[in-house]
Design a protein around this motif. Sequence first.
Motif, mmCIF file in Angstrom:
data_model
loop_
_atom_site.group_PDB
_atom_site.id
_atom_site.type_symbol
_atom_site.label_atom_id
_atom_site.label_comp_id
_atom_site.label_asym_id
_atom_site.label_seq_id
_atom_site.Cartn_x
_atom_site.Cartn_y
_atom_site.Cartn_z
ATOM 1 N N TYR A 113 64.897 8.187 31.459
ATOM 2 C CA TYR A 113 65.400 7.108 32.308
ATOM 3 C C TYR A 113 64.224 6.254 32.784
ATOM 4 C CZ TYR A 113 69.835 9.654 32.742
ATOM 5 O OH TYR A 113 71.032 10.268 32.486
ATOM 6 N N GLN A 127 68.642 9.815 24.600
ATOM 7 C CA GLN A 127 68.806 11.263 24.624
ATOM 8 C C GLN A 127 68.267 11.845 23.318
ATOM 9 O OE1 GLN A 127 72.246 13.636 26.283
ATOM 10 N NE2 GLN A 127 72.788 13.767 24.122
ATOM 11 N N GLN A 134 63.262 3.592 36.007
ATOM 12 C CA GLN A 134 63.662 3.069 37.311
ATOM 13 C C GLN A 134 62.682 1.975 37.715
ATOM 14 O OE1 GLN A 134 63.650 5.958 40.514
ATOM 15 N NE2 GLN A 134 65.059 4.751 41.761
ATOM 16 N N PHE A 185 61.381 8.676 34.064
ATOM 17 C CA PHE A 185 61.781 10.058 34.315
ATOM 18 C C PHE A 185 62.324 10.686 33.038
ATOM 19 C CE2 PHE A 185 61.655 10.271 38.901
ATOM 20 C CZ PHE A 185 61.875 8.973 39.337
ATOM 21 N N THR A 215 72.502 26.682 33.709
ATOM 22 C CA THR A 215 73.114 26.170 34.938
ATOM 23 C C THR A 215 73.981 24.948 34.686
ATOM 24 O OG1 THR A 215 71.161 24.784 35.347
ATOM 25 C CG2 THR A 215 71.175 26.987 36.335
ATOM 26 N N TYR A 216 73.963 24.473 33.448
ATOM 27 C CA TYR A 216 74.720 23.270 33.072
ATOM 28 C C TYR A 216 74.346 22.091 33.959
ATOM 29 C CZ TYR A 216 78.328 21.057 30.310
ATOM 30 O OH TYR A 216 78.982 20.269 29.407
ATOM 31 N N LYS A 217 73.060 21.920 34.161
ATOM 32 C CA LYS A 217 72.586 20.810 34.981
ATOM 33 C C LYS A 217 71.389 20.151 34.316
ATOM 34 C CE LYS A 217 71.847 23.123 38.828
ATOM 35 N NZ LYS A 217 71.639 23.452 40.266
ATOM 36 N N TYR A 218 71.276 18.845 34.551
ATOM 37 C CA TYR A 218 70.048 18.142 34.188
ATOM 38 C C TYR A 218 69.078 18.249 35.350
ATOM 39 C CZ TYR A 218 71.657 15.958 29.886
ATOM 40 O OH TYR A 218 72.079 15.742 28.606
ATOM 41 N N GLN A 254 66.819 13.782 28.283
ATOM 42 C CA GLN A 254 67.103 12.365 28.435
ATOM 43 C C GLN A 254 65.913 11.691 29.123
ATOM 44 O OE1 GLN A 254 70.775 12.193 30.679
ATOM 45 N NE2 GLN A 254 72.030 12.678 28.899
ATOM 46 N N PHE A 305 69.502 4.787 32.059
ATOM 47 C CA PHE A 305 69.389 5.647 30.884
ATOM 48 C C PHE A 305 68.737 4.901 29.729
ATOM 49 C CE2 PHE A 305 70.492 8.969 28.011
ATOM 50 C CZ PHE A 305 70.992 8.399 26.853
ATOM 51 N N PHE A 333 68.099 19.286 30.131
ATOM 52 C CA PHE A 333 69.382 19.955 30.336
ATOM 53 C C PHE A 333 69.218 21.459 30.214
ATOM 54 C CE2 PHE A 333 73.818 19.891 30.928
ATOM 55 C CZ PHE A 333 74.375 20.886 30.151
ATOM 56 N N PHE A 358 65.724 16.655 36.741
ATOM 57 C CA PHE A 358 64.860 15.502 36.564
ATOM 58 C C PHE A 358 63.400 15.889 36.751
ATOM 59 C CE2 PHE A 358 67.032 11.450 36.023
ATOM 60 C CZ PHE A 358 68.350 11.868 36.094
ATOM 61 N N GLY A 396 64.942 -0.178 42.338
ATOM 62 C CA GLY A 396 66.179 -0.087 41.560
ATOM 63 C C GLY A 396 66.671 1.329 41.411
ATOM 64 N N HIS A 397 67.559 1.504 40.457
ATOM 65 C CA HIS A 397 68.126 2.816 40.202
ATOM 66 C C HIS A 397 67.766 3.253 38.785
ATOM 67 C CE1 HIS A 397 71.103 -0.212 38.925
ATOM 68 N NE2 HIS A 397 71.395 0.635 37.952
ATOM 69 N N PRO A 398 67.800 4.554 38.529
ATOM 70 C CA PRO A 398 67.483 5.024 37.172
ATOM 71 C C PRO A 398 68.468 4.454 36.157
ATOM 72 C CG PRO A 398 67.402 6.835 38.734
ATOM 73 C CD PRO A 398 68.015 5.676 39.456
#
Lengths: 111, 114
Positions: free
Chosen positions: A35, A48, A37, A88, A96-99, A33, A45, A92, A101, A41-43
């Motif tokens: 992103y 994907q 920012q 960013f 570990t099933y995690k993104y 993915q 999306f 995935f 960054f 601010g914030h990231p």
Amino acid sequence: GQQVMQIPQYQHVQEGEDFTTYCNSSTTLSNIQWYKQRPGGHPVFLIQLVKSGEVKKQKRLTFQFGEAKKNSSLHITATQTTDVGTYFCAGFDSGTYKYIFGTGTRLKVLA
Amino acid sequence: DAGVIQSPRHEVTEMGQEVTLRCKPISGHDYLFWYRQTMMRGLELLIYFNNNVPIDDSGMPEDRFSAKMPNASFSTLKIQPSEPRDSAVYFCASGNYRQEYGYTFGSGTRLTVV
């Protein structure tokens, strides 16, 4: 553990120039993915990518997923001042099933 | 939809004090994530929940950090006692299983520990 690196770390361009940021993973990714920012601010999306070799476009932005699914790129054509921010990637890791960054590329556009 | 709501937006506290950060995810999202962002370390995943259950807390720095999700619409991240090195922006994000729309981040809480 899995690492996701981005280059360059910083990029200053003149308005109207093109910009590319590269994302490289130490392991094969299930998907990636992107992103954006804005400063303070914030990231947010953007997109994907899932398939090997996939290319997607959003107006002046072109996203690509590498054939080996270990790298990706974001290309902006004819940058504008509104493109300023940090971009960013997030890969995935199905183990570990995690993104995870990436380190981010900070883009500054000079008018 | 109001998006992911975090509170407070800014928090300044003294070293040793307890700090509680709050998050309301988007309704219908079954995943909730807490991230910390600093210049030195970038965006770090601290913990994530699926259906209110903590799945992976391997990113939590140490026992001073704890997170809870008592129901689908609320989560907290607590630091006790706080230390100056905890100063950072803390983001909450939520998403669904399919992830095709990515994660939605809140506006973050900027924490300063003096």
